[in-house]
Design an enzyme around this catalytic site. Structure first.
Site, PDB file in Angstrom:
ATOM      1  N   GLU A  96       0.835  -1.198   0.000  1.00 14.11           N
ATOM      2  CA  GLU A  96       0.000   0.000   0.000  1.00 14.11           C
ATOM      3  C   GLU A  96       0.872   1.250   0.000  1.00 14.11           C
ATOM      4  O   GLU A  96       1.947   1.274   0.595  1.00 14.11           O
ATOM      5  CB  GLU A  96      -0.926   0.000   1.217  1.00 14.11           C
ATOM      6  N   CYS A 109       3.266   8.780   0.764  1.00 11.60           N
ATOM      7  CA  CYS A 109       3.789   7.896   1.807  1.00 11.60           C
ATOM      8  C   CYS A 109       4.057   6.533   1.174  1.00 11.60           C
ATOM      9  O   CYS A 109       3.140   5.861   0.706  1.00 11.60           O
ATOM     10  CB  CYS A 109       2.779   7.793   2.957  1.00 11.60           C
ATOM     11  N   CYS A 116       6.724  -6.172   7.614  1.00  3.72           N
ATOM     12  CA  CYS A 116       7.802  -5.547   8.387  1.00  3.72           C
ATOM     13  C   CYS A 116       8.226  -6.519   9.477  1.00  3.72           C
ATOM     14  O   CYS A 116       7.400  -7.221  10.049  1.00  3.72           O
ATOM     15  CB  CYS A 116       7.306  -4.244   9.033  1.00  3.72           C
ATOM     16  N   CYS A 120       6.467  -3.780  16.036  1.00  3.91           N
ATOM     17  CA  CYS A 120       6.119  -2.805  17.076  1.00  3.91           C
ATOM     18  C   CYS A 120       4.716  -3.121  17.596  1.00  3.91           C
ATOM     19  O   CYS A 120       3.817  -3.462  16.820  1.00  3.91           O
ATOM     20  CB  CYS A 120       6.203  -1.382  16.528  1.00  3.91           C
ATOM     21  N   CYS A 123       1.496  -1.475  15.947  1.00  3.54           N
ATOM     22  CA  CYS A 123       1.440  -1.277  14.488  1.00  3.54           C
ATOM     23  C   CYS A 123       0.876  -2.499  13.775  1.00  3.54           C
ATOM     24  O   CYS A 123       1.318  -3.624  13.997  1.00  3.54           O
ATOM     25  CB  CYS A 123       2.848  -0.977  13.968  1.00  3.54           C
ATOM     26  N   CYS A 339      -1.208   6.216   9.908  1.00  2.00           N
ATOM     27  CA  CYS A 339       0.030   5.606  10.411  1.00  2.00           C
ATOM     28  C   CYS A 339      -0.259   4.290  11.100  1.00  2.00           C
ATOM     29  O   CYS A 339      -1.127   4.210  11.967  1.00  2.00           O
ATOM     30  CB  CYS A 339       0.708   6.514  11.433  1.00  2.00           C
TER      31      CYS A 339
HETATM   32  N1  SAH Z   1       9.436   1.436  10.138  1.00  2.00           N
HETATM   33  C1  SAH Z   1       9.500   2.878  10.104  1.00  2.00           C
HETATM   34  C2  SAH Z   1       8.391   3.482   9.272  1.00  2.00           C
HETATM   35  C3  SAH Z   1       7.049   3.187   9.843  1.00  2.00           C
HETATM   36  S1  SAH Z   1       5.682   4.079   9.902  1.00  2.00           S
HETATM   37  C4  SAH Z   1       9.444   3.404  11.513  1.00  2.00           C
HETATM   38  O1  SAH Z   1       9.152   2.656  12.434  1.00  2.00           O
HETATM   39  O2  SAH Z   1       9.726   4.583  11.714  1.00  2.00           O
HETATM   40  C5  SAH Z   1       5.695   5.656  10.435  1.00  2.00           C
HETATM   41  C6  SAH Z   1       5.260   5.917  11.882  1.00  2.00           C
HETATM   42  O3  SAH Z   1       3.931   5.444  12.217  1.00  2.00           O
HETATM   43  C7  SAH Z   1       6.206   5.268  12.870  1.00  2.00           C
HETATM   44  O4  SAH Z   1       6.647   6.220  13.780  1.00  2.00           O
HETATM   45  C8  SAH Z   1       5.305   4.243  13.522  1.00  2.00           C
HETATM   46  O5  SAH Z   1       5.764   3.908  14.781  1.00  2.00           O
HETATM   47  C9  SAH Z   1       3.966   4.936  13.528  1.00  2.00           C
HETATM   48  N2  SAH Z   1       2.845   4.059  13.833  1.00  2.00           N
HETATM   49  C10 SAH Z   1       2.788   2.713  13.713  1.00  2.00           C
HETATM   50  N3  SAH Z   1       1.593   2.237  14.128  1.00  2.00           N
HETATM   51  C11 SAH Z   1       0.866   3.299  14.523  1.00  2.00           C
HETATM   52  C12 SAH Z   1      -0.454   3.452  15.042  1.00  2.00           C
HETATM   53  N4  SAH Z   1      -1.268   2.417  15.205  1.00  2.00           N
HETATM   54  N5  SAH Z   1      -0.868   4.703  15.329  1.00  2.00           N
HETATM   55  C13 SAH Z   1      -0.057   5.775  15.122  1.00  2.00           C
HETATM   56  N6  SAH Z   1       1.183   5.691  14.624  1.00  2.00           N
HETATM   57  C14 SAH Z   1       1.657   4.463  14.341  1.00  2.00           C
END
Ligand code: SAH
Length: 359
Positions: A96, A109, A116, A120, A123, A339
């Site tokens: 996506e 984006c 991934c 986390c 996420c 995000c």
């Molecule tokens: N792998 C990279 C890019 C990921 S996405 C990274 O971790 O930075 C971009 C941002 O969205 C990251 O800061 C991630 O932690 C955040 N993110 C992930 N899940 C989320 C959620 N459920 N709500 C808000 N932000 C989230």
């Protein structure tokens, strides 16, 4: 019969590589500039339509090269104008990409992996695990497809590597993609308009610090102590908060630029006044700003978004201590484009089944 494609994929080539490939086939190197112009500026993918090339060169291109482009499988528009694109790759996998209008700039984006590996805790993409890395062609391909579908080839836009995947976990292809995107005869994206977001894989971060052209850096911090961060971002057990902050202090920054610390706010987990004070202290020595991201909740994510009051209180504590702070506005939540909400489930299922799951 299944044959393995051996012809070079132009979408995979940096311009100097295309120049060499043309030369090897008896054509002048400078034609690579024209070809880059056709593909990246005008969105032409058929050699036959590249009308300023000789008939012979067009025939060589058609016969001896391929050009792969992700196909647009589905497109969905949010009430706030955000658009989510489901793209199908050559091997049938899906990723996506998201278009976010007027933030105030236009932003694409972009994903760097299918799934991934970072897992986390908050996420959705992390729930998929890592399926595979994207190639540079697939990373740039998302930009080609979005620029075409949105009729934005002549419009300036920014790129954030904040889609699916951890860009520093796919270092070489991500950097190659940035070089292709930066080519002056193609998209001509200046590195200043690209932001790379990472959990902070230290060896890769040290490598990034030595790159000739460097994107803006965003670090997904999410907690001020190792104890808390280890629960949210598992890789923290390997690369801890202190080491990341030290690496950030050493990171060469251009004039007027700052590192962004992203901080997802989770109710009752990392949103207390004490957390805010610790965070302010932690980032004080880094030329940085903090971007607070109130959690985008989803089924299967065991956390809640803090109240607006708690978010304001947290931001104020940072601001009062001189830390530049912003609160990220959630975009496209109604279409699960926000995000942490990008997920393509059931990679082995049919495209129709996948669509049903994703949408
Ligand atoms: N792998 C990279 C890019 C990921 S996405 C990274 O971790 O930075 C971009 C941002 O969205 C990251 O800061 C991630 O932690 C955040 N993110 C992930 N899940 C989320 C959620 N459920 N709500 C808000 N932000 C989230």
């Amino acid at each position: 019969m299944v044959t393995t494609e051996r012809r070079p994929d132009i979408a995979e080539l940096e311009r100097p590589e295309l120049e060499s490939a043309l030369e090897e086939r008896g054509h002048a190197r400078f034609h690579a500039r024209q070809i880059f112009g056709w593909i990246y500026r005008r969105g032409v993918t058929e050699a036959g339509a590249m009308t300023d090339l000789s008939r012979e060169l067009r025939a060589t291109l058609a016969r001896e090269f391929i050009l792969t482009t992700p196909t647009l499988a589905h497109r969905e528009t949010s009430a706030d104008g955000t658009e989510k694109f489901l793209l199908r790759l050559a091997d049938g996998r899906h990723i996506e990409s998201v278009f976010i209008p007027d933030t105030p700039a236009m932003t694409f984006c972009i994903s760097t992996q299918v799934g991934c590996a970072m897992a986390c805790a908050f996420c959705l993409t992390g729930k998929m695990g890592l399926v595979r890395n994207l190639t540079a062609a697939e990373i740039v391909g998302q930009v080609r497809v979005l620029a075409g579908a949105l009729d934005m080839r002549d419009t300036r836009f920014n790129i954030v590597l904040m889609g699916m995947g951890e860009p520093l976990h796919n270092y070489d292809e991500t950097m190659k993609a940035l070089r292709i995107l930066g080519d002056e005869h193609g998209f001509d994206m200046s590195a200043r308009r690209v932001t790379l977001s990472t959990v902070g894989l230290l060896p890769a971060l040290e490598r990034l610090a030595k790159e000739p052209v460097m994107p803006n850096l965003a670090i997904s911090l999410h907690a001020p102590t190792d104890l808390q961060r280890g629960e949210l971002v598992p890789i923290n057990r390997k690369y801890g908060v202190g080491d990341i902050i030290e690496a950030c202090k050493r990171f060469p920054l251009k004039k007027r630029s700052r590192i962004t610390f992203e901080y997802v706010l989770l109710a009752g987990v990392n949103d207390s006044p004490q957390d805010a004070r610790r965070l302010a202290k932690l980032v004080a020595g880094v030329k940085s700003k903090v971007n607070l991201i109130p959690l985008n909740a989803a089924a299967g994510i065991p956390f809640e978004r803090p109240s607006d009051d708690a978010i304001d209180r947290f931001a104020k504590i940072l601001a009062d201590r001189g830390v530049p702070v912003s609160v990220r506005k959630s975009r496209g939540r109604d279409i699960r484009a926000a995000c942490g909400q990008l997920i393509v489930e059931g990679q082995k299922k049919s495209a129709a089944q996948q669509l049903a799951l994703v949408m």
